[in-house]
Design a protein around this motif. Structure first.
Motif, mmCIF file in Angstrom:
data_model
loop_
_atom_site.group_PDB
_atom_site.id
_atom_site.type_symbol
_atom_site.label_atom_id
_atom_site.label_comp_id
_atom_site.label_asym_id
_atom_site.label_seq_id
_atom_site.Cartn_x
_atom_site.Cartn_y
_atom_site.Cartn_z
ATOM 1 N N ALA A 22 0.846 -1.198 0.000
ATOM 2 C CA ALA A 22 0.000 0.000 0.000
ATOM 3 C C ALA A 22 0.875 1.238 0.000
ATOM 4 O O ALA A 22 1.762 1.386 0.823
ATOM 5 N N ILE A 23 0.638 2.112 -0.956
ATOM 6 C CA ILE A 23 1.407 3.339 -1.053
ATOM 7 C C ILE A 23 0.459 4.506 -0.770
ATOM 8 O O ILE A 23 -0.618 4.583 -1.341
ATOM 9 N N GLY A 24 0.866 5.402 0.095
ATOM 10 C CA GLY A 24 -0.003 6.507 0.489
ATOM 11 C C GLY A 24 -0.096 7.580 -0.584
ATOM 12 O O GLY A 24 0.851 7.806 -1.340
ATOM 13 N N TYR A 25 -1.237 8.224 -0.611
ATOM 14 C CA TYR A 25 -1.454 9.347 -1.512
ATOM 15 C C TYR A 25 -0.512 10.481 -1.107
ATOM 16 O O TYR A 25 -0.301 10.728 0.081
ATOM 17 N N ASP A 26 0.126 11.147 -2.108
ATOM 18 C CA ASP A 26 1.035 12.273 -1.848
ATOM 19 C C ASP A 26 2.415 11.864 -1.313
ATOM 20 O O ASP A 26 3.223 12.721 -0.997
ATOM 21 N N LEU A 44 0.598 10.743 -7.102
ATOM 22 C CA LEU A 44 -0.585 11.523 -7.461
ATOM 23 C C LEU A 44 -1.850 10.710 -7.334
ATOM 24 O O LEU A 44 -2.930 11.227 -7.158
ATOM 25 N N GLU A 45 -1.697 9.429 -7.525
ATOM 26 C CA GLU A 45 -2.861 8.571 -7.440
ATOM 27 C C GLU A 45 -2.373 7.207 -6.988
ATOM 28 O O GLU A 45 -1.346 6.727 -7.458
ATOM 29 N N SER A 46 -3.092 6.633 -6.059
ATOM 30 C CA SER A 46 -2.652 5.356 -5.539
ATOM 31 C C SER A 46 -3.826 4.403 -5.578
ATOM 32 O O SER A 46 -4.864 4.684 -5.005
ATOM 33 N N SER A 47 -3.670 3.317 -6.300
ATOM 34 C CA SER A 47 -4.742 2.326 -6.256
ATOM 35 C C SER A 47 -4.087 0.957 -6.125
ATOM 36 O O SER A 47 -2.866 0.849 -6.175
ATOM 37 N N ASP A 48 -4.896 -0.059 -5.970
ATOM 38 C CA ASP A 48 -4.352 -1.407 -5.776
ATOM 39 C C ASP A 48 -3.396 -1.754 -6.903
ATOM 40 O O ASP A 48 -3.785 -1.790 -8.063
ATOM 41 N N THR A 74 5.095 11.927 3.347
ATOM 42 C CA THR A 74 4.753 12.973 2.404
ATOM 43 C C THR A 74 5.874 14.013 2.402
ATOM 44 O O THR A 74 6.754 13.987 3.247
ATOM 45 N N VAL A 110 2.300 20.309 2.694
ATOM 46 C CA VAL A 110 0.878 20.544 2.485
ATOM 47 C C VAL A 110 0.343 21.032 3.830
ATOM 48 O O VAL A 110 0.024 20.259 4.698
ATOM 49 N N ALA A 112 -1.878 22.269 6.821
ATOM 50 C CA ALA A 112 -3.279 22.088 7.180
ATOM 51 C C ALA A 112 -3.960 23.457 7.186
ATOM 52 O O ALA A 112 -3.302 24.472 7.386
ATOM 53 N N ARG A 268 -2.345 13.706 -16.932
ATOM 54 C CA ARG A 268 -3.185 12.694 -16.271
ATOM 55 C C ARG A 268 -4.492 12.486 -16.995
ATOM 56 O O ARG A 268 -5.356 11.745 -16.543
#
Lengths: 473, 585
Positions: A22-26, A44-48, A74, A110, A112, A268
């Motif tokens: 699993a790779i985290g977004y950002d 930029l985008e992380s999916s299975d 991040t 980033v 908050a 993208r």
């Protein structure tokens, strides 16, 4: 940390790689090419199974055998007070040949969102020494006030003038220690020559030691521009809210930043919004601009002056348009005024400072400030309208009253606006010039000024009054 | 956000993350259910279901969230907590109180994964019953009163999803919002707290024609383009034209009982201004602090985009709740364009087929659903209440032909067009009198005739006519100059100038001028008309127009706005004008 050699697709600034964890977004990524070069990127985008990575330095040199490492965090900015006086590249690495930076903290770039409940409302006047700003569009601490310009205009000179002259009244009055002033300069995609001008000015005036400079030049990777302002603002927030500095952030040029956003969006294959810019550009810009402000209980402040060149000098273009909706006003640099040789060529009519009303007046600047400014706006607008008419019918065909307004508009530009890039005017002087000009008009024309102020400041001998009575007779 | 929604259904697993949009598989959830995403439990809402893939919009920043983390469904739609404690509070877009968040997070920044109930659960309120044992109550009926703030009595009602029945037990004294205060014979227990899904309108009996104006104390609005209690209005304008100041003025001075102010995707500092100002400002009708009748919802532009999408719903649901109590509620949404853009952003992440300018095809439907929740209603419990909705619109480039403005105009009945040209010459409020309109004018006239003056409609028409004539004359003046016009037209221009400068302009930052009661609005107009009538008489008697214009008293018309004792001032001014003009012939 696992290494992958599983790149499946390279397209523009993007790299797609297959992963089995699993790779985290950002998350931050390092890519090592076959030549041994290390490039940095962000998820930029992380999916299975598949992640999309944007590579800051550009994808050239990457092939399918390059190895990809996910750093599991991040993007962070190493921050410390020692950054003052340093020159860094667009990703926050020193390029001034100085020692390595030993960070106090590493902060997520980033930022908050500031809780609106924790903000303190900005109402402390910043004296920039520029009449068009101090008198007519007052800047306050914690404000974000962009300069809307176009190519070939002296917006950089104006920004430098502000950075140089912006003093902090607190210190002058000697109220204890006060807070120190710092300038953080974020360059995105500007040319080497422009960068040199800034740097020379910084060095000439000795401003460098209280500045941090981030340089992403025109030939640096475009994608890097999307992180530069975040680096800048993270540093600014640290200095302001943890080290009590009053930070002035100058970001130039936001247009290049937005172009970089568009480039990534296109790569993208996103559904584009207006003029090909991504639909989330408003949110993205807001996440930068909204990092200006003050926080209750903290000494420092972040004030932003982003500069943007409007393509075709058109303020309905998405970049200035979205910016104007987020920022608290805008300062217009006008090509016509510039060709007339006015310095700074600020057109006050479309310019605006939204926080002005609460930052001026009795106890803050001077009690008559608001009225003077309103009246000058109205008078200049009227004079400006009449200029069109003069072109058709000539001055003789106009009434005495109209002629006074025409004269007002001319003198307003010559005496009030055109002060030169090197002149530092105190507010008092700015307002006095304002009264000199307003006194050209008969008293009863000054319907936006309180009678008491007219009593106090109106110059009886300036010609406005006597001539008016002469015409009435 | 609602706290009872804790029944955990089947958990799912995140399969992809892209900004605020997350997909999950194997999640057992219904459309619009609230879910908690990832190890940190970020709040989200189900927006699409396809096979075993569920798409979720997340109300918080998603950096660092990765596939494989769990998703937990609550099995409940996005709801708000309703009960005493809503007023004098500031919320984010999903009804989390921002002051509580600050405490819980211990930081001025908004952290993730922190939840907080919309109303304080352990605070005790003094409940005074309005019913006795043996009384029969129906859905919506008021069973008791709680003093919520100094201004507002909160009415505790039988929730809309109850059947009602005979009261078998009733308590009085101090209770928390979750304690039962009234029990019914069918076993239903009434607490002060209710929940309601935000995307669903609360039930009413019927929508009525609104006939009372929402008096705003702003001359151009009350005088020329009034909005009704229960009406809808749009304020479109380019940046810098004064949308927010106009919205703030309405929130401060509109004569509604309750104000719900939704800051949707706007500036943080602006919300801070409201938070700072409102507790200190006086409500002009009661003299109490303005916050005592106000609930703020602040989802600034840098807060998560999905919460921006939901914040207008949160706002209008709270508004409806107070309407049910029989109050007149005014809701300001600043800005609906940001809301529409949030829909666009989510829609494009879902790769939906875009409609006009990339906005989703359902934009018009969503806008009309929202504005239709406003209105003057007969409530379920027999009372009458209203929700007035006033939405700011921020058209890109100030171009009113864009989809959000156009779709809004199709629904709302009052249109206050802000004009950048006027703003540039510091004519505030910069509402363009030629473009704006109000379709409520005729149905509100009887109120103004009864309450202010019989000839209110005639006076208004006179002002509109003069301003229209000025617009035409200005075109000629642009070509040939003012002096080339005949004298009577020059005089008309002068009268119109006073209408513009004295009547239409109003200084929101002047302590007196900022609020102008309808009586003053009317008197100001009659003063200008006095000048007009007397001046034309003088002109007919042969007095040159220059002399008429130059009388000393006339410029004082511009100073009526700032007079506190305006009645006396206006009387004197009228007689001075008359005297001075008559002395010329």
């Amino acid at each position: 940390m696992k290494e992958y050699q599983t790149i499946t697709e390279i397209s523009g600034p993007l790299v797609y790689a297959e992963v089995d964890e699993a790779i985290g977004y950002d998350e931050i990524v390092e890519i090592e090419t076959a030549q041994g070069e290390t490039l940095r990127g962000q998820v930029l985008e992380s999916s299975d199974g598949v992640v999309a990575i944007q590579v800051f330095e550009g994808t050239s040199g990457i092939d399918q055998h390059a190895s990809v490492r996910f750093l599991g965090e991040t993007m962070k900015m190493p921050v410390t007070e020692d950054l003052l006086g340093r020159v860094l590249d667009g990703s926050g690495r020193p390029i001034d040949g100085g020692p390595d930076i030993v960070p106090d903290e590493r902060q997520d770039i980033v930022g908050a969102a500031i809780n609106p409940y924790s903000r303190e409302y900005p109402e402390e006047f910043i004296e920039t020494g520029v009449s068009a700003i101090d008198g007519m569009n007052t800047l306050v601490r914690g404000q974000k006030l962009p300069i809307f310009s176009s190519s070939g205009q002296p917006h950089s000179e104006l920004a430098m003038q502000i950075a140089r002259q912006a003093s902090v009244p607190e210190e002058e009055e000697g109220e204890g220690e006060g807070s120190e002033f710092a300038v953080i300069f974020g360059a995105m995609g500007i040319t080497q020559e422009e960068a040199n001008e800034f740097m020379e000015d910084f060095e000439r005036t000795g401003a460098l030691e209280r500045s941090v400079v981030f340089m992403n030049l025109a030939d640096d990777p475009a994608v890097e521009r999307t992180v530069t302002p975040r680096m800048v603002l993270t540093t600014a927030e640290y200095l302001a809210f943890e080290k009590d500095y009053h930070v002035l952030v100058i970001l130039t040029d936001m247009t290049n930043y937005c172009e970089a956003l568009r480039e990534i969006g296109a790569a993208r294959e996103e559904v584009p919004g207006r003029r090909g810019y991504p639909g989330y550009m408003y949110t993205d810009l807001a996440q930068l601009y909204e990092r200006a402000g003050r926080i209750e209980g903290r000494e420092g402040s972040v004030t932003q002056i982003p500069i943007l060149t409007m393509p075709g000098d058109d303020d309905t273009h998405p970049i200035p348009d979205l910016t104007g909706y987020i920022t608290e006003g805008q300062i217009y640099v006008d090509p016509d005024l510039n060709s007339q040789g006015l310095q700074p060529p600020v057109n006050v009519l479309p310019s605006l400072s939204r926080l002005m009303d609460d930052g001026i007046g009795e106890g803050l600047t001077r009690a008559d400030h608001g009225d003077v400014s309103d009246q000058m706006y109205a008078a200049y607008a009227e004079g400006e309208d009449l200029r069109d008419l003069v072109n058709i019918v000539g001055r003789e065909a106009l009434s005495e009253r109209d002629n006074k307004y025409l004269d007002f508009a001319d003198r307003f530009e010559e005496e009030f606006i055109d002060q030169g890039f090197e002149t530092n005017r105190e507010l008092e002087e700015t307002l006095e010039i304002g009264w000199d000009l307003l006194s050209m008009l008969p008293k009863e024309e000054l319907n936006r000024v309180d009678e008491d102020f007219i009593e106090e400041y109106y110059r009886e001998d300036a010609g406005g009054e006597t001539e008016a009575e002469a015409t009435a007779d | 956000m609602s706290q009872t929604a804790q029944t955990v259904r089947e958990d799912g697993i995140i399969s992809s993350v892209s900004g605020p949009v997350v997909t999950a598989r194997d999640l057992d959830a219904r459309m619009n259910d609230v879910v908690y995403v990832g190890d940190e439990g970020l709040m989200g809402e189900v927006i699409e279901i396809e096979g075993d893939t569920t798409t979720i919009q997340v109300y918080e920043e998603t950096s660092g969230i990765s596939p494989g983390e769990p998703v937990e469904s609550t099995g409940e739609p996005l709801s708000v907590d309703l009960g005493p404690g809503l007023l004098d509070t500031i919320y984010d877009g999903v009804q989390r109180p921002l002051d509580v968040l600050e405490d819980k997070m211990g930081s001025p920044y908004l952290d993730r994964g922190v939840d907080a109930p919309g109303i304080e659960l352990d605070k005790e309120w003094e409940f005074e019953p309005e019913v006795e044992e043996g009384d029969v109550v129906e859905t919506g009926d008021v069973v008791g009163i709680v003093e919520e703030t100094v201004t507002i009595d909160h009415k505790v009602m039988v929730p809309p999803d109850y059947e009602g029945g005979e009261v078998v037990a009733v308590e009085s004294g101090s209770f928390t919002v979750d304690e039962t205060v009234v029990e019914l014979d069918n076993g239903e227990e009434v607490q002060m707290r209710q929940e309601w899904p935000v995307r669903e309108a609360r039930p009413t009996v019927e929508k009525k024609t609104p006939r009372t104006p929402l008096v705003s104390g702003q001359r151009i609005l009350d005088g020329l383009f009034p909005i009704a209690k229960g009406g809808t209005a749009a304020i479109p304008g380019p940046f810098g034209s004064g949308k927010t100041v106009t919205q703030h003025q309405l929130a401060k001075y509109a004569d509604a009982d309750i104000i719900i102010y939704v800051g949707c995707g706007e500036r943080g500092n602006e919300m801070t201004e409201v938070i700072d100002d409102f507790p200190e400002l006086e409500d002009p009708s009661t003299g109490n602090p303005l916050m005592a009748r106000t609930s703020l919802i602040a989802n600034t532009s840098n807060m998560p985009v999905a919460a921006r999408e939901s914040c207008v719903y949160t706002g209008i649901t709270i508004a409806e709740f107070y309407r049910d109590m029989g109050y007149d509620v005014a809701l300001m949404a600043d800005s609906t364009s940001r809301w529409a853009e949030a829909m666009r952003e989510i829609s494009s992440r879902l790769e939906e087929m875009p409609g006009e300018e990339g906005y989703p095809a359902y934009l018009a439907a969503r806008l009309s659903q929202f504005y239709e929740r406003a209105g003057y209603f007969e409530n379920v419990n027999g009372t009458e209440g209203s929700v007035s909705a006033i939405g700011a619109v921020s058209p890109p480039g100030g171009d009113f032909s864009e989809p959000v403005t156009q779709n809004t105009l199709r629904i709302v009945k009052t249109f206050w067009a802000l004009d950048a040209d006027l703003a540039e010459r510091r004519h505030f409020p910069s509402i363009n009198w030629n473009e704006s309109y109000s379709l409520y004018k005729d149905q509100l006239d009887p109120w103004f005739q009864d309450e202010v003056a019989d000839d209110w409609p005639e006076k208004r028409q006179w002002a509109v006519d003069v301003l229209d004539e000025e617009t035409e004359l200005q075109e000629i003046v642009q070509l040939v100059g003012k002096d080339a016009l005949p004298e009577d037209q020059q005089l008309t221009l002068e009268v119109a100038r006073y209408l513009r400068e004295a009547y239409l302009q109003q200084n929101a930052f002047h302590p007196v001028d900022t609020y102008c009661p309808p009586e003053k609005t009317y008197l100001m107009l009659t003063t200008i008309q006095t000048f007009n009538d007397e001046a034309f008489d003088a002109l007919e008697a042969g007095v040159p127009v220059d002399e008429i214009i130059d009388i000393d008293a006339a410029p004082n018309i511009n100073r009526i706005g700032v007079q506190e004792d305006y009645e006396e001032y206006v009387d004197e001014l009228k007689s001075e004008i008359t005297e001075q003009l008559r002395s010329l012939y």
